[in-house]
Design a protein around this motif. Structure first.
Motif, PDB file in Angstrom:
ATOM      1  N   ASP A  92      49.444  30.067  43.622  1.00 54.35           N
ATOM      2  CA  ASP A  92      50.721  29.470  44.085  1.00 54.35           C
ATOM      3  C   ASP A  92      50.776  27.980  43.725  1.00 54.35           C
ATOM      4  O   ASP A  92      51.614  27.243  44.230  1.00 54.35           O
ATOM      5  CB  ASP A  92      50.881  29.648  45.599  1.00 54.35           C
ATOM      6  CG  ASP A  92      49.788  28.884  46.367  1.00 54.35           C
ATOM      7  OD1 ASP A  92      49.709  29.050  47.597  1.00 54.35           O
ATOM      8  OD2 ASP A  92      49.012  28.156  45.716  1.00 54.35           O
ATOM      9  N   GLY A  93      49.822  27.564  42.879  1.00 52.44           N
ATOM     10  CA  GLY A  93      49.809  26.153  42.463  1.00 52.44           C
ATOM     11  C   GLY A  93      48.794  25.358  43.247  1.00 52.44           C
ATOM     12  O   GLY A  93      48.200  24.418  42.736  1.00 52.44           O
ATOM     13  N   ARG A  94      48.528  25.779  44.487  1.00 52.17           N
ATOM     14  CA  ARG A  94      47.529  25.063  45.309  1.00 52.17           C
ATOM     15  C   ARG A  94      46.247  25.908  45.409  1.00 52.17           C
ATOM     16  O   ARG A  94      45.147  25.402  45.268  1.00 52.17           O
ATOM     17  CB  ARG A  94      48.096  24.804  46.716  1.00 52.17           C
ATOM     18  CG  ARG A  94      47.369  23.699  47.518  1.00 52.17           C
ATOM     19  CD  ARG A  94      48.045  23.482  48.871  1.00 52.17           C
ATOM     20  NE  ARG A  94      48.200  24.758  49.601  1.00 52.17           N
ATOM     21  CZ  ARG A  94      47.182  25.343  50.257  1.00 52.17           C
ATOM     22  NH1 ARG A  94      45.996  24.777  50.235  1.00 52.17           N
ATOM     23  NH2 ARG A  94      47.343  26.487  50.895  1.00 52.17           N
ATOM     24  N   VAL A  95      46.416  27.231  45.605  1.00 55.05           N
ATOM     25  CA  VAL A  95      45.269  28.140  45.731  1.00 55.05           C
ATOM     26  C   VAL A  95      45.379  29.236  44.674  1.00 55.05           C
ATOM     27  O   VAL A  95      46.452  29.842  44.520  1.00 55.05           O
ATOM     28  CB  VAL A  95      45.249  28.778  47.146  1.00 55.05           C
ATOM     29  CG1 VAL A  95      44.152  29.836  47.236  1.00 55.05           C
ATOM     30  CG2 VAL A  95      45.064  27.697  48.210  1.00 55.05           C
ATOM     31  N   GLY A  96      44.288  29.441  43.944  1.00 52.73           N
ATOM     32  CA  GLY A  96      44.285  30.486  42.902  1.00 52.73           C
ATOM     33  C   GLY A  96      43.113  31.426  43.098  1.00 52.73           C
ATOM     34  O   GLY A  96      42.385  31.316  44.102  1.00 52.73           O
ATOM     35  N   GLU A  97      42.895  32.334  42.142  1.00 55.98           N
ATOM     36  CA  GLU A  97      41.794  33.304  42.231  1.00 55.98           C
ATOM     37  C   GLU A  97      40.638  32.853  41.338  1.00 55.98           C
ATOM     38  O   GLU A  97      40.871  32.377  40.213  1.00 55.98           O
ATOM     39  CB  GLU A  97      42.271  34.684  41.751  1.00 55.98           C
ATOM     40  CG  GLU A  97      43.147  35.403  42.744  1.00 55.98           C
ATOM     41  CD  GLU A  97      43.624  36.748  42.203  1.00 55.98           C
ATOM     42  OE1 GLU A  97      43.903  36.843  40.990  1.00 55.98           O
ATOM     43  OE2 GLU A  97      43.694  37.690  42.999  1.00 55.98           O
ATOM     44  N   ASP A  98      39.427  33.034  41.828  1.00 56.25           N
ATOM     45  CA  ASP A  98      38.246  32.680  41.044  1.00 56.25           C
ATOM     46  C   ASP A  98      37.968  33.801  40.026  1.00 56.25           C
ATOM     47  O   ASP A  98      37.543  34.892  40.394  1.00 56.25           O
ATOM     48  CB  ASP A  98      37.034  32.514  41.990  1.00 56.25           C
ATOM     49  CG  ASP A  98      35.803  32.039  41.218  1.00 56.25           C
ATOM     50  OD1 ASP A  98      34.994  31.302  41.799  1.00 56.25           O
ATOM     51  OD2 ASP A  98      35.684  32.411  40.030  1.00 56.25           O
ATOM     52  N   VAL A  99      38.233  33.520  38.766  1.00 57.31           N
ATOM     53  CA  VAL A  99      38.043  34.525  37.695  1.00 57.31           C
ATOM     54  C   VAL A  99      36.956  34.065  36.717  1.00 57.31           C
ATOM     55  O   VAL A  99      36.965  34.412  35.526  1.00 57.31           O
ATOM     56  CB  VAL A  99      39.366  34.795  36.944  1.00 57.31           C
ATOM     57  CG1 VAL A  99      40.332  35.589  37.817  1.00 57.31           C
ATOM     58  CG2 VAL A  99      40.014  33.493  36.476  1.00 57.31           C
ATOM     59  N   THR A 100      35.974  33.300  37.240  1.00 58.00           N
ATOM     60  CA  THR A 100      34.924  32.732  36.376  1.00 58.00           C
ATOM     61  C   THR A 100      34.187  33.801  35.561  1.00 58.00           C
ATOM     62  O   THR A 100      33.984  33.641  34.359  1.00 58.00           O
ATOM     63  CB  THR A 100      33.912  31.944  37.237  1.00 58.00           C
ATOM     64  OG1 THR A 100      34.635  31.038  38.088  1.00 58.00           O
ATOM     65  CG2 THR A 100      32.939  31.158  36.356  1.00 58.00           C
ATOM     66  N   ALA A 101      33.825  34.908  36.205  1.00 55.82           N
ATOM     67  CA  ALA A 101      33.044  35.946  35.493  1.00 55.82           C
ATOM     68  C   ALA A 101      33.823  36.476  34.291  1.00 55.82           C
ATOM     69  O   ALA A 101      33.245  36.685  33.205  1.00 55.82           O
ATOM     70  CB  ALA A 101      32.700  37.092  36.448  1.00 55.82           C
ATOM     71  N   ASN A 102      35.120  36.647  34.455  1.00 53.43           N
ATOM     72  CA  ASN A 102      35.920  37.160  33.330  1.00 53.43           C
ATOM     73  C   ASN A 102      36.135  36.094  32.262  1.00 53.43           C
ATOM     74  O   ASN A 102      36.096  36.378  31.061  1.00 53.43           O
ATOM     75  CB  ASN A 102      37.282  37.660  33.831  1.00 53.43           C
ATOM     76  CG  ASN A 102      37.149  38.975  34.571  1.00 53.43           C
ATOM     77  OD1 ASN A 102      36.131  39.661  34.435  1.00 53.43           O
ATOM     78  ND2 ASN A 102      38.134  39.321  35.372  1.00 53.43           N
TER      79      ASN A 102
END
Ligand SMILES: Cc1c[n+]2nc(N)[nH]c2nc1OC(C)C
Length: 321
Positions: free
Chosen positions: A137-147
């Motif tokens: 939402d611009g402030r909170v996102g999803e951690d997609v580091t592994a991908n």
């Protein structure tokens, strides 16, 4: 030469080959030679487990599938861009900010294509990729580091000797048109669902909970902005992006400094004329005031910076699969 030296030399050689391939767009060796060196490194690491290192190019495809993505808060909000749908709206943008800056000569902009993928935030600490997050939402996102680690055009560690202690890089994860076509042909052949467009295909690939599946998807990346950084790199956006290139990030080859409204419109026309020939989908071009000092003087309005605007193309007729 000891196994440790051989491993170190192969890692550096593979990273350098990646840099020439993805950043300079000048492959030094054929893919078959890259693959041979890669397999040589894998064999050496397998027979010398104590030499394993998460930063090794062989460790891009991580462990088990996740059950869910964790959420992360961005250090600096990832804002969207204001849009201009016509020359008049662009003229109004240029006039508004020139008046606000009380300038009496044309503003210098930095122009680049607006890639039609998904925005990503990459954080490097002590030169190593520690976190990749979607915009959310611009402030909170999803951690997609592994991908994200599986995307070979994204460096696992920064190149060069003068590396900031902490740096956030923002850019677009895309699926090139050719990769998108191939993916949909394979899906059709297997009777699986096809993707409507490369943006959806890229987003769908990053949402795979199993990095081994994401690793099979033909994803690319282009850096377009510097986020929070522990030291000032350059005084202009153009020069900041050159520094990101030196660190090992792909930057659009179409990046260009242009002068004033006329320069923006000429750029828009030239990219528009070549839109179908570009290897990736774009939905417009982005102009940014090139001077960082002027950007800071202009600041942001609620949801977007005053100093940047996306000039959109008319929507392309929907591709029928
Ligand atoms: C949201 C966004 C999207 N894009 N896309 C490009 N090419 N540049 C760019 N800059 C953006 O934001 C900056 C103003 C940081």
């Amino acid at each position: 030469m000891s196994a440790a030296d051989q491993v170190q030399q192969l890692r550096q050689q593979l990273e350098e080959l990646n840099y020439h391939y993805y950043v300079l767009d000048e492959p030094k060796l054929p893919d078959s030679e890259y693959d041979r060196l890669f397999r040589e490194l894998q064999a050496l690491e397998l027979s010398n487990p104590k030499l394993r290192d998460p930063q090794s190019p062989t460790q891009r495809v991580g462990g088990a599938a996740l059950s869910a993505f964790s959420q992360v808060e961005h250090d600096q909000a990832m804002l969207s861009l204001d849009n201009a749908f016509s020359e008049d709206e662009l003229r109004a943008f240029d006039k508004r900010i020139s008046e606000r800056l009380a300038l009496n000569e044309p503003l210098e902009y930095c122009a680049e294509p607006k890639l039609d993928g998904l925005a990503i935030s990459l954080v490097y600490e002590n030169g190593m990729l520690t976190r990749a997050a979607t915009r959310g939402d611009g402030r909170v996102g999803e951690d997609v580091t592994a991908n994200v680690r599986t995307i070979r055009s994204i460096p696992l560690s920064l190149r060069g000797d003068f590396i900031p202690q902490k740096i956030e890089v923002r850019g677009e994860i895309i699926m090139p048109k050719a990769g998108f076509e191939r993916l949909n042909q394979e899906a059709l052949a297997k009777g699986e669902k096809t993707f409507a467009n490369p943006r959806n295909a890229a987003a769908g690939s990053l949402r795979q909970l199993d990095p081994k599946l994401a690793a099979k998807r033909p994803l690319g990346f282009y850096a377009y902005a510097l986020g929070a950084v522990s030291e000032t790199l350059a005084g202009s956006h153009f020069d900041n992006l050159q520094r990101l290139k030196d660190f090992g990030f792909p930057v659009s080859a179409e990046l260009k400094r242009v002068d004033g409204l006329k320069g923006c419109l000429d750029y828009y026309q030239s990219i528009g004329a070549r839109r179908t020939d570009l290897p990736y989908e774009i939905d417009g071009v982005v102009y940014k005031v090139d001077s960082i000092a002027l950007q800071q003087q202009l600041g942001f309005v609620a949801r977007a910076p005053r100093w940047a605007i996306a000039h959109k193309f008319p929507a392309q007729e929907e591709l029928t699969i």
